[in-house]
Design an enzyme around this catalytic site. Structure first.
Site, PDB file in Angstrom:
ATOM      1  N   GLN A  67       1.940  -6.045  -3.184  1.00 18.72           N
ATOM      2  CA  GLN A  67       2.422  -6.160  -1.803  1.00 18.72           C
ATOM      3  C   GLN A  67       3.732  -5.372  -1.640  1.00 18.72           C
ATOM      4  O   GLN A  67       3.887  -4.359  -2.304  1.00 18.72           O
ATOM      5  CB  GLN A  67       2.596  -7.636  -1.402  1.00 18.72           C
ATOM      6  N   GLY A 102      -4.546  -4.230  -3.819  1.00 16.14           N
ATOM      7  CA  GLY A 102      -5.524  -3.170  -4.078  1.00 16.14           C
ATOM      8  C   GLY A 102      -4.730  -1.947  -4.471  1.00 16.14           C
ATOM      9  O   GLY A 102      -4.084  -1.329  -3.626  1.00 16.14           O
ATOM     10  N   HIS A 103      -4.707  -1.636  -5.754  1.00 18.62           N
ATOM     11  CA  HIS A 103      -3.889  -0.530  -6.247  1.00 18.62           C
ATOM     12  C   HIS A 103      -4.795   0.621  -6.679  1.00 18.62           C
ATOM     13  O   HIS A 103      -5.563   0.496  -7.629  1.00 18.62           O
ATOM     14  CB  HIS A 103      -3.010  -1.006  -7.415  1.00 18.62           C
ATOM     15  N   LYS A 154       1.996   2.164  -5.052  1.00 18.29           N
ATOM     16  CA  LYS A 154       2.531   1.584  -6.293  1.00 18.29           C
ATOM     17  C   LYS A 154       1.603   1.854  -7.475  1.00 18.29           C
ATOM     18  O   LYS A 154       2.053   2.189  -8.566  1.00 18.29           O
ATOM     19  CB  LYS A 154       2.709   0.060  -6.131  1.00 18.29           C
ATOM     20  N   ASP A 212       0.803  -1.228   0.000  1.00 20.11           N
ATOM     21  CA  ASP A 212       0.000   0.000   0.000  1.00 20.11           C
ATOM     22  C   ASP A 212       0.833   1.274   0.000  1.00 20.11           C
ATOM     23  O   ASP A 212       0.421   2.307   0.540  1.00 20.11           O
ATOM     24  CB  ASP A 212      -0.961   0.025   1.207  1.00 20.11           C
TER      25      ASP A 212
HETATM   26  P1  GDP Z   1      -0.689   0.399  -3.522  1.00 18.70           P
HETATM   27  O1  GDP Z   1      -1.297  -0.876  -3.048  1.00 18.70           O
HETATM   28  O2  GDP Z   1       0.783   0.458  -3.275  1.00 18.70           O
HETATM   29  O3  GDP Z   1      -1.036   0.734  -4.943  1.00 18.70           O
HETATM   30  O4  GDP Z   1      -1.324   1.552  -2.614  1.00 18.70           O
HETATM   31  P2  GDP Z   1      -2.879   1.706  -2.212  1.00 18.70           P
HETATM   32  O5  GDP Z   1      -3.625   2.186  -3.392  1.00 18.70           O
HETATM   33  O6  GDP Z   1      -3.371   0.496  -1.533  1.00 18.70           O
HETATM   34  O7  GDP Z   1      -2.787   2.812  -1.087  1.00 18.70           O
HETATM   35  C1  GDP Z   1      -2.218   4.075  -1.329  1.00 18.70           C
HETATM   36  C2  GDP Z   1      -3.274   5.149  -1.012  1.00 18.70           C
HETATM   37  O8  GDP Z   1      -2.647   6.409  -0.948  1.00 18.70           O
HETATM   38  C3  GDP Z   1      -4.334   5.275  -2.071  1.00 18.70           C
HETATM   39  O9  GDP Z   1      -5.525   5.669  -1.457  1.00 18.70           O
HETATM   40  C4  GDP Z   1      -3.794   6.389  -2.962  1.00 18.70           C
HETATM   41  O10 GDP Z   1      -4.828   7.080  -3.661  1.00 18.70           O
HETATM   42  C5  GDP Z   1      -3.161   7.280  -1.946  1.00 18.70           C
HETATM   43  N1  GDP Z   1      -2.004   8.046  -2.391  1.00 18.70           N
HETATM   44  C6  GDP Z   1      -0.972   7.679  -3.201  1.00 18.70           C
HETATM   45  N2  GDP Z   1      -0.050   8.632  -3.250  1.00 18.70           N
HETATM   46  C7  GDP Z   1      -0.474   9.635  -2.464  1.00 18.70           C
HETATM   47  C8  GDP Z   1       0.082  10.903  -2.062  1.00 18.70           C
HETATM   48  O11 GDP Z   1       1.169  11.295  -2.442  1.00 18.70           O
HETATM   49  N3  GDP Z   1      -0.659  11.664  -1.201  1.00 18.70           N
HETATM   50  C9  GDP Z   1      -1.861  11.255  -0.736  1.00 18.70           C
HETATM   51  N4  GDP Z   1      -2.501  12.056   0.105  1.00 18.70           N
HETATM   52  N5  GDP Z   1      -2.411  10.075  -1.077  1.00 18.70           N
HETATM   53  C10 GDP Z   1      -1.721   9.284  -1.915  1.00 18.70           C
HETATM   54  P1  IMO Z   2      -0.933  -4.150  -2.273  1.00 13.36           P
HETATM   55  O1  IMO Z   2      -0.466  -4.721  -3.592  1.00 13.36           O
HETATM   56  C1  IMO Z   2      -1.008  -4.557   2.045  1.00 13.36           C
HETATM   57  C2  IMO Z   2      -1.102  -8.626   3.642  1.00 13.36           C
HETATM   58  C3  IMO Z   2      -2.343  -9.047   4.386  1.00 13.36           C
HETATM   59  C4  IMO Z   2      -1.728 -10.006   5.391  1.00 13.36           C
HETATM   60  C5  IMO Z   2      -0.633 -10.698   4.581  1.00 13.36           C
HETATM   61  C6  IMO Z   2      -1.054 -12.034   3.985  1.00 13.36           C
HETATM   62  O2  IMO Z   2      -2.192  -3.395  -2.341  1.00 13.36           O
HETATM   63  O3  IMO Z   2       0.176  -3.410  -1.616  1.00 13.36           O
HETATM   64  P2  IMO Z   2      -2.585 -12.682   1.915  1.00 13.36           P
HETATM   65  O4  IMO Z   2      -4.034 -12.415   1.666  1.00 13.36           O
HETATM   66  O5  IMO Z   2      -1.676 -12.142   0.874  1.00 13.36           O
HETATM   67  O6  IMO Z   2      -2.301 -14.129   2.213  1.00 13.36           O
HETATM   68  O7  IMO Z   2      -2.283 -11.896   3.288  1.00 13.36           O
HETATM   69  O8  IMO Z   2      -0.311  -9.805   3.538  1.00 13.36           O
HETATM   70  N1  IMO Z   2      -1.330  -8.112   2.277  1.00 13.36           N
HETATM   71  C7  IMO Z   2      -1.261  -6.816   1.942  1.00 13.36           C
HETATM   72  N2  IMO Z   2      -1.062  -5.727   2.700  1.00 13.36           N
HETATM   73  N3  IMO Z   2      -1.121  -4.433   0.713  1.00 13.36           N
HETATM   74  C8  IMO Z   2      -1.298  -5.515  -0.064  1.00 13.36           C
HETATM   75  O9  IMO Z   2      -1.283  -5.468  -1.413  1.00 13.36           O
HETATM   76  C9  IMO Z   2      -1.418  -6.776   0.546  1.00 13.36           C
HETATM   77  N4  IMO Z   2      -1.631  -8.035   0.092  1.00 13.36           N
HETATM   78  C10 IMO Z   2      -1.554  -8.844   1.158  1.00 13.36           C
HETATM   79  O10 IMO Z   2      -2.957  -7.955   5.004  1.00 13.36           O
HETATM   80  O11 IMO Z   2      -1.095  -9.290   6.419  1.00 13.36           O
HETATM   81 MG    MG Z   3      -2.860  -1.548  -1.810  1.00 12.09          MG
END
Ligand code: GDP
Ligand code: IMO
Ligand code: MG
Length: 426
Positions: free
Chosen positions: A221, A40-41, A16, A13
């Site tokens: 991840q 979840g991207h 990416k 999270d």
């Molecule tokens: P990922 O799994 O690495 O793609 O990240 P996620 O989407 O799960 O979580 C990142 C969260 O931060 C999302 O809600 C993005 O919209 C938000 N986000 C990404 N970059 C920034 C930033 O520079 N500032 C803020 N405020 N939010 C951001």
């Molecule tokens: P993105 O790509 C954050 C975590 C779960 C749990 C562990 C194992 O959005 O960064 P799993 O379901 O993979 O067997 O769970 O890994 N986890 C993540 N945490 N971002 C993710 O993906 C994750 N995918 C799995 O919360 O701790």
């Molecule tokens: Mg994510």
């Protein structure tokens, strides 16, 4: 420099999706090489916030090809739902999606096993998407691949074998006939719908590379969730590190030109496991609300902590990171002072590196360096020079302590809310 791998540098999270969405503009294809719909991207596309779980983030851009390589585990139902979801946004993946015939299929019993283990055994806080059980079947050599899934006679045979060879554990879920019925529900239609996308992605990628196409790899991840080098057993069951792109997509190590790590300006983690710099509940709660730190897949509140350079130094080594994108700097505005963990102590003594031992990972105490905070709204800033001096100092300090260039600073969720620094990464 045709190949760039984007890797999460913390526990997932990191942002990416946002970076990959931005970088996809100059890519021919965007490739997922591991994980599944546990990811979840989030991207902001044409002003709308969308979360993708299986489709590579670049697929949102017209003309870009999305590849799900053999290292990915695919829930057919999840993928078809997502294809429909983007279609509603007027984005068709037809002719632009390539699914590896070798990718393993997440079956309904994998999801049920995942949930059962979470409630009856030691909970890891998984996403309950069946990812671990699917990879277990892959390693146990009883998994079902996409090539089987789209071939009904082969599928039935493989399904029978999978159910029989794991009968003892599956019995905990119900009668074998019931599990089979569940696995076959909607099967024909799903196989028909997915068949046109299934190809040999190894040949596709190698062909692309030999004709000079630019390929972007989208890690899911993060390094600390890597099965081998993460905080085992509180990890996912795949290899998010850059090396995972070779194994998971069939490329040679020398074919990866650059690796970009993505790290938040602080740290988050979802699920159980060690987290040395975790903040006390009150402070974490305030930051969580301010930054919307809730899981993009499960909606769970994310745990929050300070930036951890001991952890990041480890991620740089094992993840293969060559430069960093620092995201969510805007979130730190108004926090005084800012803390950076520069070392750990264990039983009073300094620890040089991120420990391998689980008990030590839980017990280490962070040593913080305090930096002056900054104020004001930096959201959307695109020039480093316009940041408040304290924000610049924070970035430069991280860069110095990590000995790694910070090539991007993200100042908001939007694709354009980005500061580019130094030589072009890709
Ligand atoms: P990922 O799994 O690495 O793609 O990240 P996620 O989407 O799960 O979580 C990142 C969260 O931060 C999302 O809600 C993005 O919209 C938000 N986000 C990404 N970059 C920034 C930033 O520079 N500032 C803020 N405020 N939010 C951001
Ligand atoms: P993105 O790509 C954050 C975590 C779960 C749990 C562990 C194992 O959005 O960064 P799993 O379901 O993979 O067997 O769970 O890994 N986890 C993540 N945490 N971002 C993710 O993906 C994750 N995918 C799995 O919360 O701790
Ligand atoms: Mg994510």
């Amino acid at each position: 420099m045709p190949v760039l791998v984007v890797v999460g540098a913390q526990w997932g999270d990191e942002g990416k999706g946002k970076l990959v969405h931005y970088l996809s503009r100059s890519a021919h294809a965007v490739v997922r090489y591991q994980g599944g719909n546990n990811a979840g991207h989030t991207v902001v596309h044409r002003g709308e916030t969308l979360a993708l779980h299986l489709l590579p983030s670049g697929i949102l851009l017209p003309g870009k090809v999305g590849v799900l390589a053999h290292g990915v585990v695919i829930s057919p139902r999840g993928l078809l739902e997502e294809i429909r979801f983007v279609k509603k946004k007027k984005i068709s993946v037809r002719g632009r999606l390539r699914i590896s015939l070798g990718a393993h299929v997440v079956m309904p019993y994998h999801m049920r096993l995942d949930a059962l283990r979470e409630t009856t055994e030691r909970p890891l806080g998984t996403t309950r998407r069946g990812i671990g059980p699917c990879y277990i079947d892959k390693v146990a050599r009883r998994g079902i691949q996409m090539a089987d899934f789209i071939d009904p006679p082969a599928f039935r045979k493989k399904l029978d074998f999978a159910l029989e060879s794991n009968a003892a554990e599956l019995r905990r879920l119900g009668k074998p006939a019931q599990l089979k019925k569940e696995a076959l529900r909607g099967y024909r239609r799903m196989a028909e719908e997915l068949r046109p996308y299934c190809v040999d992605t190894v040949e596709y990628l190698h062909q692309g590379l030999s004709s000079g196409k630019r390929i972007l790899f989208e890690g899911a991840q993060g390094v600390m969730l890597d099965l081998d080098v993460g905080t085992y057993p509180f990890v996912t069951s795949s290899s998010p590190v850059a090396g995972g792109a070779c194994v998971g997509a069939g490329l040679a190590p020398r074919q990866l030109d650059r690796v970009l790590g993505v790290a938040k300006a602080y740290t988050t983690r979802v699920g159980a496991g060690p987290f040395p710099t975790e903040m006390p509940a009150g402070m974490a709660g305030a930051l969580r609300e301010k930054a919307g730190e809730y899981g993009a897949t499960t909606g769970r509140p994310r745990r929050i902590g300070w930036l951890d350079l001991v952890q990041l130094r480890r991620a740089v080594k094992v993840g293969g990171l060559e430069s960093l994108a620092l995201t969510k700097l805007d979130v730190l505005s108004g926090i005084h002072p800012l803390k950076i963990c520069v070392a750990y102590r264990f039983r009073g003594k300094p620890v040089a590196h991120f420990p391998v031992s689980q008990s030590m990972q839980f017990a280490v105490e962070p040593v913080y360096e305090l930096l002056p905070g900054f104020s004001g709204n930096i959201r959307g800033l695109r020039e480093f020079g316009k940041l408040p001096p304290q924000a610049k100092s924070y970035v430069r300090r991280v860069e110095r302590l990590l000995n790694l260039p910070i090539s991007f600073i993200s100042t908001g969720p939007g694709a354009g809310e980005l500061i580019l620094r130094g030589p072009k990464v890709w």
